[in-house]
Design a protein around this motif. Structure first.
Motif, short mmCIF file in Angstrom:
data_model
loop_
_atom_site.label_atom_id
_atom_site.label_comp_id
_atom_site.label_asym_id
_atom_site.label_seq_id
_atom_site.Cartn_x
_atom_site.Cartn_y
_atom_site.Cartn_z
N PRO A 29 0.80 -1.23 0.00
CA PRO A 29 0.00 0.00 0.00
C PRO A 29 0.84 1.28 0.00
CG PRO A 29 -0.06 -1.09 2.15
CD PRO A 29 0.58 -2.05 1.20
N VAL A 30 2.02 1.23 0.57
CA VAL A 30 2.83 2.46 0.63
C VAL A 30 3.33 2.81 -0.77
CG1 VAL A 30 4.91 3.52 1.58
CG2 VAL A 30 3.48 2.03 3.02
N ALA A 31 3.91 1.83 -1.46
CA ALA A 31 4.36 2.09 -2.83
C ALA A 31 3.17 2.46 -3.72
CB ALA A 31 5.08 0.87 -3.38
N ASP A 32 2.05 1.80 -3.49
CA ASP A 32 0.86 2.09 -4.31
C ASP A 32 0.42 3.54 -4.12
OD1 ASP A 32 1.09 -0.58 -4.86
OD2 ASP A 32 -0.68 -1.20 -3.73
N ARG A 33 0.51 4.01 -2.86
CA ARG A 33 0.11 5.39 -2.59
C ARG A 33 1.09 6.37 -3.24
NH1 ARG A 33 0.31 7.77 3.36
NH2 ARG A 33 2.13 8.85 2.58
N LEU A 34 2.37 6.06 -3.15
CA LEU A 34 3.36 6.92 -3.80
C LEU A 34 3.07 7.02 -5.30
CD1 LEU A 34 6.66 5.73 -2.04
CD2 LEU A 34 5.43 7.86 -1.63
N ASP A 310 7.91 -2.57 2.08
CA ASP A 310 6.86 -1.55 1.96
C ASP A 310 6.51 -0.96 3.32
OD1 ASP A 310 5.01 -0.54 -0.28
OD2 ASP A 310 3.60 -0.95 1.35
N GLU A 311 6.43 -1.81 4.31
CA GLU A 311 6.10 -1.33 5.66
C GLU A 311 7.25 -0.49 6.24
OE1 GLU A 311 3.43 -5.32 6.32
OE2 GLU A 311 5.06 -4.91 7.74
N ALA A 312 8.47 -0.89 5.93
CA ALA A 312 9.63 -0.13 6.43
C ALA A 312 9.64 1.26 5.78
CB ALA A 312 10.92 -0.88 6.12
N ILE A 313 9.34 1.32 4.49
CA ILE A 313 9.25 2.62 3.83
C ILE A 313 8.15 3.45 4.48
CG2 ILE A 313 8.72 3.80 1.67
CD1 ILE A 313 9.83 1.28 0.22
N GLY A 314 7.06 2.80 4.79
CA GLY A 314 5.96 3.50 5.43
C GLY A 314 6.38 4.13 6.75
N ARG A 315 7.24 3.43 7.49
CA ARG A 315 7.71 3.99 8.77
C ARG A 315 8.57 5.23 8.54
NH1 ARG A 315 11.08 1.65 12.16
NH2 ARG A 315 11.80 -0.12 10.89
N VAL A 316 9.41 5.17 7.51
CA VAL A 316 10.28 6.33 7.22
C VAL A 316 9.42 7.52 6.81
CG1 VAL A 316 12.12 7.22 5.74
CG2 VAL A 316 12.24 4.87 6.61
N PHE A 332 11.72 8.75 -4.46
CA PHE A 332 11.90 7.85 -5.60
C PHE A 332 11.95 6.42 -5.09
CE2 PHE A 332 13.61 11.89 -6.84
CZ PHE A 332 13.31 12.03 -8.19
N PHE A 333 11.36 5.53 -5.83
CA PHE A 333 11.42 4.11 -5.48
C PHE A 333 11.77 3.32 -6.73
CE2 PHE A 333 9.69 -0.15 -5.40
CZ PHE A 333 10.07 -0.62 -4.16
#
Lengths: 511, 137
Positions: A29-34, A310-316, A332-333
């Motif tokens: 979901p985090v990458a999807d939101r980005l 994805d969850e780790a990116i979400g935390r950042v 950027f991803f």
């Protein structure tokens, strides 16, 4: 204008592992939101499908022929150009946290700086970075993550899969329930695994900065590159028995082998275990033995690794939001290359320029002040375009040594600025086995011409029509009806291929 | 699998005898091989310590000043076989070719070790071609 760049890379992640790219297994979901808030690229292509050359392209903005890192084990010159240096010189604070791999990892003589920083050698702006904390797949090597584990959780170090076997070959040992090579049950708590460590260390570094500081933070996750040894506590996320086989897997053995036979000889030779052309997959594994259940289990573990990232990116990002600066950050991803992941009955990577390895996830979530409209870009772009994009974001002209262009923000922008083609190279020469490929991606076609090598006389190749054959199962190289297209693509390839720096730099390590 | 076999070579603008004096001396390897942090010599047994922390025992197999060939074998258990060969070959009275060959089983170890040998040859050339003052210093 703020100049804050969070550049997130993973290692060996397929395009179809993200929900926004149509992935059905991992929840991202985090990458999807980005992607929804920014620009999602549908045809992002690496300039090499292995780590060191591809990462060297990212940092230099050059093709492998130019930067000289033609294969894993060839170090990027210490004085090679670096976008991090450009940004640093413009007053941007710079950090790399996670997997660098511009220099060889197997380094008993500690010849390379990346392998010395964790033991106290000052970073001193190495490649333009103020801060450098390295990790790789597991706890081997003289890297910061390994040292952190040794100091804090030594009892958990033995839970990782041994990436290399006793002969230092990529390990073929199987694990899990299916005996899939490079797959393992790792009892390590999630909080100690390198994915969370990379996010934790990134947050820690960001907290050394003021809200007005400009920064370039390269957060470089080692996963989902094999080994697939995610924390055992997370395995319940996905039942591998429920996983669908990838579209690129051809279930019928006779048809699968016929498709391989229509490709240049080293495809079938590797599948049958007759030829190992490089160090990028287990040397003692025969792909023809790969079972459907092994692919399912591999896909499930790989997807769990993607979910953890994805969850780790979400935390950042949540941390940036809590500080009130998330909207000021260009995020950027992407990844360095893909994984065959069961396509054609193959896994891992090698000299195979098809979508599993060549089609990459790439997302740019621009900072709000840029007022860039969310878009999907179908035009081909390359990782070589990242460095000029970072310069643009920082308000800098791209140096003349960069060979790409700043990423387009729409297909109209791509057309206006001439995003027509992307080039990819492969050169390997390991223990007497040579493979040399040059590939162009253009107009929804992928064309690979082979230079003379161990299994090629330099006349064969691959030609795929991505519109009609998205899985690249029909090689049109020798099809008379495609001869004109083939000729045009090859002419175009050689017209734009950078001149290779010769003599080739010396291979000084396997990886 | 076959053995791993890797050869590196370099031309040095110094007489072969001068180069051999350093490259052929088993007690002086650490002077020109970057990343070797310790060395002990006991007859034909040499033990080196590398910067990564590993200690490698070696057997000296050939030390032939006439042929200017030095050959040794690392006896770490990870090696089923290892042979390192240094040949100093005169090209003319003022130049020589130094060849550093590594053969190993497992073959990957040949690549791991020979990366160090490659850098060692570069350092040997640097030292041998340095102005006299630097060499003395």
């Amino acid at each position: 204008m703020p100049r804050k760049i969070l550049f997130i890379t993973t290692d060996q992640q397929r395009y179809d592992t993200l929900g926004c790219n149509g992935g059905q297994v991992a929840r991202t979901p985090v990458a999807d939101r980005l992607a929804a808030e920014g620009i999602r690229y549908e045809r992002a292509v690496p300039q090499s499908v292995v780590c060191m050359p591809s990462r060297s392209t990212i940092i230099t903005g050059q093709h492998p022929s130019t930067h000289g890192v033609w294969m894993n084990g060839v170090p990027l010159a210490v004085d090679a150009p670096s976008v991090a240096q450009v940004l640093h010189d413009a007053g941007v604070k710079t950090a790399l946290i996670g997997k660098p791999h511009f220099e060889p990892f197997l380094d008993p003589f500690a010849a390379f700086a990346e392998n010395r920083f964790a033991d106290g050698e000052p970073v001193n702006g190495h490649r333009g970075f103020d801060h450098f904390e390295a990790a790789t797949h597991g706890v081997a090597g003289n890297l910061a993550y390994a040292r952190w584990m040794q100091k804090n959780h030594p009892e958990a170090m033995g839970g990782f899969y041994p990436v290399l076997d006793g002969a230092l070959e990529v390990n073929a040992m199987g694990g899990g329930e299916t005996g899939m090579p490079q797959l393992w049950t790792n009892p390590i708590p999630k909080e100690w695994y390198h994915t969370d460590w990379c996010a934790d260390r990134t947050i820690s570094w960001l907290d050394t900065l003021g809200n007005d500081d400009d920064f370039f933070c390269w957060l470089s996750f080692p996963d989902p590159h094999h080994p697939q040894d995610v924390p055992a506590s997370e395995l319940g996320r996905i039942n591998w028995r429920d996983v669908e086989l990838p579209a690129g897997y051809i279930a019928d053995q006779a048809r699968r082998e016929a498709v391989l036979d229509a490709k240049p000889a080293h495809w079938r030779a590797w599948y049958d275990g007759r030829l190992v052309s490089n160090y990028e997959a287990p040397a003692n594994w025969v792909p023809a033995t790969l079972t459907e259940d092994q692919i399912r289990e591999f896909t499930a573990y790989n997807a769990i690794a993607c979910e953890l990232i994805d969850e780790a990116i979400g935390r950042v990002i949540a941390h940036l939001e809590a500080r009130g600066i998330a909207d000021d950050v260009d995020i950027f991803f992407s990844t360095d290359h893909g994984d065959l992941g069961g396509d054609f009955g193959l896994a891992f990577k090698g000299p195979y320029h098809v979508d599993g390895l060549m089609r990459l996830p790439l997302i740019w979530r621009p900072a709000k002040h840029r007022a860039i409209t969310p878009a999907t870009v179908s035009a081909p772009v390359g990782l070589v375009d990242l460095a000029p994009t970072f310069c643009q974001v920082a308000g800098l002209d791209a140096p003349s040594w960069m060979e790409g262009s700043s990423l387009p923000v729409s297909d109209d922008d791509a057309a206006a600025r001439g995003f027509e083609r992307v080039l990819t190279e492969w050169d390997s020469n390991l223990f007497g086995v040579e493979v040399h490929l040059r590939t162009i991606t253009r107009d929804n076609w992928v064309c690979t011409t082979y230079l003379r090598g161990t299994t090629s006389d330099g006349t064969d190749g691959e030609l795929y029509n991505l519109a009609e054959d998205p899985l690249q199962q029909v090689n049109l190289w020798n099809d008379p009806s495609a001869a004109a297209m083939r000729s045009d693509l090859i002419d175009d390839l050689w017209a734009h291929q950078p001149v290779q720096q010769l003599p080739l730099a010396t291979l000084v390590a396997p990886v | 699998m076959t053995l791993g076999s890797i050869r590196h070579e370099i031309v040095i603008n110094r007489p072969a005898a001068d180069v051999w004096k350093l490259a052929g001396d088993p007690a002086r390897l650490h002077e020109w091989f970057p990343g070797i942090t310790g060395l002990t010599l006991d007859g034909n047994r040499r033990t080196i310590t590398v910067a990564g922390g590993l200690t490698m025992p070696e057997d000296i197999v050939i030390n032939d000043p006439s042929a200017r060939r030095f050959e040794y074998s690392i006896t770490l258990p990870i090696f089923t076989f290892h042979r390192g060969m240094i040949d100093v070959i005169e090209l003319d009275p003022d130049r020589c070719l130094v060849v550093y060959s590594t053969e190993a089983d497992p073959r990957t170890m040949a690549l791991v070790i020979s990366g160090g040998c490659y850098r060692a040859l570069q350092e040997l050339k640097r030292q041998m071609e340095a102005p006299i003052e630097e060499t003395v210093a």
